[in-house]
Design an enzyme around this catalytic site. Structure first.
Site, mmCIF file in Angstrom:
data_model
loop_
_atom_site.group_PDB
_atom_site.id
_atom_site.type_symbol
_atom_site.label_atom_id
_atom_site.label_comp_id
_atom_site.label_asym_id
_atom_site.label_seq_id
_atom_site.Cartn_x
_atom_site.Cartn_y
_atom_site.Cartn_z
ATOM 1 N N SER A 124 0.819 -1.213 0.000
ATOM 2 C CA SER A 124 0.000 0.000 0.000
ATOM 3 C C SER A 124 0.849 1.256 0.000
ATOM 4 C CB SER A 124 -0.901 0.018 1.247
ATOM 5 O OG SER A 124 -0.110 0.025 2.430
ATOM 6 N N HIS A 145 -2.952 -3.760 -5.562
ATOM 7 C CA HIS A 145 -3.271 -3.284 -4.219
ATOM 8 C C HIS A 145 -4.758 -3.386 -3.928
ATOM 9 C CE1 HIS A 145 -3.695 0.248 -1.227
ATOM 10 N NE2 HIS A 145 -3.478 -0.871 -0.577
ATOM 11 N N GLU A 157 -6.172 -1.438 -7.094
ATOM 12 C CA GLU A 157 -5.274 -0.606 -7.884
ATOM 13 C C GLU A 157 -4.239 -1.491 -8.579
ATOM 14 O OE1 GLU A 157 -5.096 3.528 -5.350
ATOM 15 O OE2 GLU A 157 -4.004 1.811 -4.552
ATOM 16 N N ASN A 195 -4.660 6.169 -1.416
ATOM 17 C CA ASN A 195 -3.952 6.722 -0.260
ATOM 18 C C ASN A 195 -3.415 8.125 -0.538
ATOM 19 O OD1 ASN A 195 -4.343 4.711 1.669
ATOM 20 N ND2 ASN A 195 -2.685 3.480 0.851
#
Length: 525
Positions: A124, A145, A157, A195
């Site tokens: 991540s 991810h 992702e 993120n």
């Protein structure tokens, strides 16, 4: 580079914690063969037992046919050693977030698997390019991810490293769809999409709290009930837990070489050190008893209305929205060019604080209250009222009574550039625009990733379009003019589209496909 053909039917999963188990679950249910490996042999058996129990519960609820349960479990086998992953078409690592450990694993996997086996990392926060740099063949290393819990979080992702073969990423995009997930494609940049984009809500919410503008509870109420988010920043931080989210905030900040937009807050560092981690420990920004968040009820709003009200005309549309509330309340409107001596003064700043709005119009600060009019005031679930440092208690309470006169809850905050919702939402939109500007992902994938990965009501670009790109640009420029903090500098993507009257979801016209269609992102709700 010559692209290869990657066909994926057998998946190896290294690491059988929550992420590894979740990936195994959706893979097995899609009919793929799954081989589980963990350095702790007992963990493999425990993971398979967990899957059997999960499938049984889903079958009991009528969500899975018994025959499908049997078939899915038959797809899952254990691997006693790395060598048992030979013959896999894909190996996904879901192990500790340490670069050297991941590189060592991938180097070992290269000696075992075939040349057309994709090596994927569920990292991540680590660079896919850096992980791949330890391999003899970095072209087949891809980021894959997922989000926890994997079966419920329907986005993944796919991240291309600098030396990655696009065909390997293509194969994972197709695989994600086969497993019932929505894939989004991203370049290898810190935080990828979700993120990275998530910095807006959390870091700005912490910034507001750190300035003493409002309490954690009030900030969350504003973001939920006024701005329309499912969770406020502190509820979200409690859910993800500070032992996860604080290191991510620090990592992204440092990976972007101390970019001001991503500056972490000492609030989370201190609370993490004190063990106030979140829901899983029973105490974070809130206390939790039997898993239920504890929040004190709001105090009743004042009831004594002002005798009359003067409303600034600096922003005519906002003034009209305030006029509707005043008309319903029955309070007399002061229509003078300047406020009468006994009038409550209402201003409607966008980005500026109440003090700046007061000084700009040469008003009596002791009688000024500011109302946030970025979101519709009529039919609102909550309104935010702001005072200057000189506003009297009587003026504050009169303003509170006025804007709560139709039984809409009102949160009163201390003076702040951009109130709460304006500055948090503008930051969310601005960071999303920067992700698009840097071509980390397409506008469509940015909005898809954020709505599915963070649960926002809209993606950042669609949100900016809904509120108006010009309004967001005004808010950021006005905040910057007061604070002179580079974190609020507008993204070029936002500034240019606002000036040209183009949607934030629109790519450059020259990038339209051969049919002339532009790759606009649509609101994916």
């Amino acid at each position: 580079m010559t692209s290869r053909q990657f066909s994926i039917e057998t998946i190896g999963i290294v690491g059988t914690g929550a992420m590894g188990r979740g990936i195994a679950q959706i893979a097995a249910l899609s009919g793929l063969s799954v081989r589980l490996y963990d350095t702790n042999p007992e963990a493999v058996g425990a993971a398979r037992d967990y899957l059997a129990d999960t499938f049984a519960k889903l079958a009991a609820k009528g969500k899975l046919e018994p025959a499908r349960v049997t078939a899915a479990l038959a797809c899952v086998t254990g691997a006693a050693a790395i060598a048992d992953l030979a013959g896999c078409d894909l190996v996904v690592e879901a192990i500790v977030e340490k670069l050297d450990v991941k590189r060592t694993l991938f180097r070992e996997l290269e000696t075992v698997v075939g040349g057309n086996c994709v090596l994927a990392s569920n990292t991540s926060s680590l660079s896919i390019t850096s992980i791949a740099a330890g391999c003899q063949d970095p072209s087949r290393v891809v980021g894959f991810h997922f989000f926890n819990p994997v079966p419920l979080m329907k986005v993944v992702e796919v991240i291309d490293g600098l030396r990655g073969d696009p065909a390997a990423g293509d194969a994972l995009m197709n695989l994600a769809r086969r497993m019932g997930h929505t894939p989004v494609r991203a370049k290898d940049m810190p935080g990828f999409i979700v993120n990275h984009a998530g910095r807006g809500m959390n870091t700005e919410g912490l910034r507001v709290a750190g300035e003493g503008v409002a309490s954690f509870v009030d900030i969350d109420r504003i973001m939920r009930e006024q701005a329309g988010f499912r969770l406020g920043p502190f509820e979200l931080l409690d859910l993800t837990a500070l032992d996860v989210s604080h290191p991510v905030m620090e990592s992204i900040y440092h990976q972007f070489y101390e970019e001001p937009r991503f500056t972490p807050s000492p609030i989370t560092g201190t609370r993490l050190a004190g063990g106030l981690i979140g829901r899983k420990t029973g105490e974070g920004f809130y206390q939790y008893i039997d898993g239920k968040q504890q929040v004190e009820a709001e105090a009743a709003a004042p009831t004594e209305l002002p005798k009359r009200v003067w409303i600034s005309n600096r922003y005519p549309e906002a003034r009209e929205a305030v006029l509707q509330i005043v008309a319903k309340s029955g309070v007399t409107l002061d229509e003078g060019a300047t406020p009468a001596a006994d009038s409550l003064i209402v201003v409607t700043p966008f980005g500026h604080d109440a003090t700046t709005a007061t000084v700009d119009e040469n008003l009596d600060a002791s009688r000024v209250v500011a109302i946030d009019a970025l979101f519709p005031l009529a039919g609102a679930q909550r309104r935010t009222l702001m005072t200057t440092p000189a506003t009297t208690r009587a003026a504050r309470d009169a303003g509170h009574a006025l804007f709560a006169s139709d039984n809409v809850p009102v949160t009163v905050i201390r003076d702040s550039t951009g109130f709460v919702a304006q500055r948090v939402v503008a930051t969310i939109v601005n960071i999303g625009c920067d992700i698009a500007q840097k071509q980390i992902a397409s506008p469509l994938d940015i909005d898809l990733a954020v709505t599915l990965g963070l649960g926002y009501p809209r993606g950042p670009l669609a949100l900016g379009d809904a509120l108006g790109a010009k309004a967001i640009l005004t808010i950021l420029r006005n905040i910057f003019s007061v604070l002179e903090d580079p974190r609020y500098r507008p993204s070029p993507w936002l500034a240019r589209r606002a000036q040209l009257g183009l949607p934030l979801t629109q790519t450059d016209a020259a990038d339209a496909d051969e049919t002339g269609a532009n790759t606009n992102a649509k609101d994916p709700r």
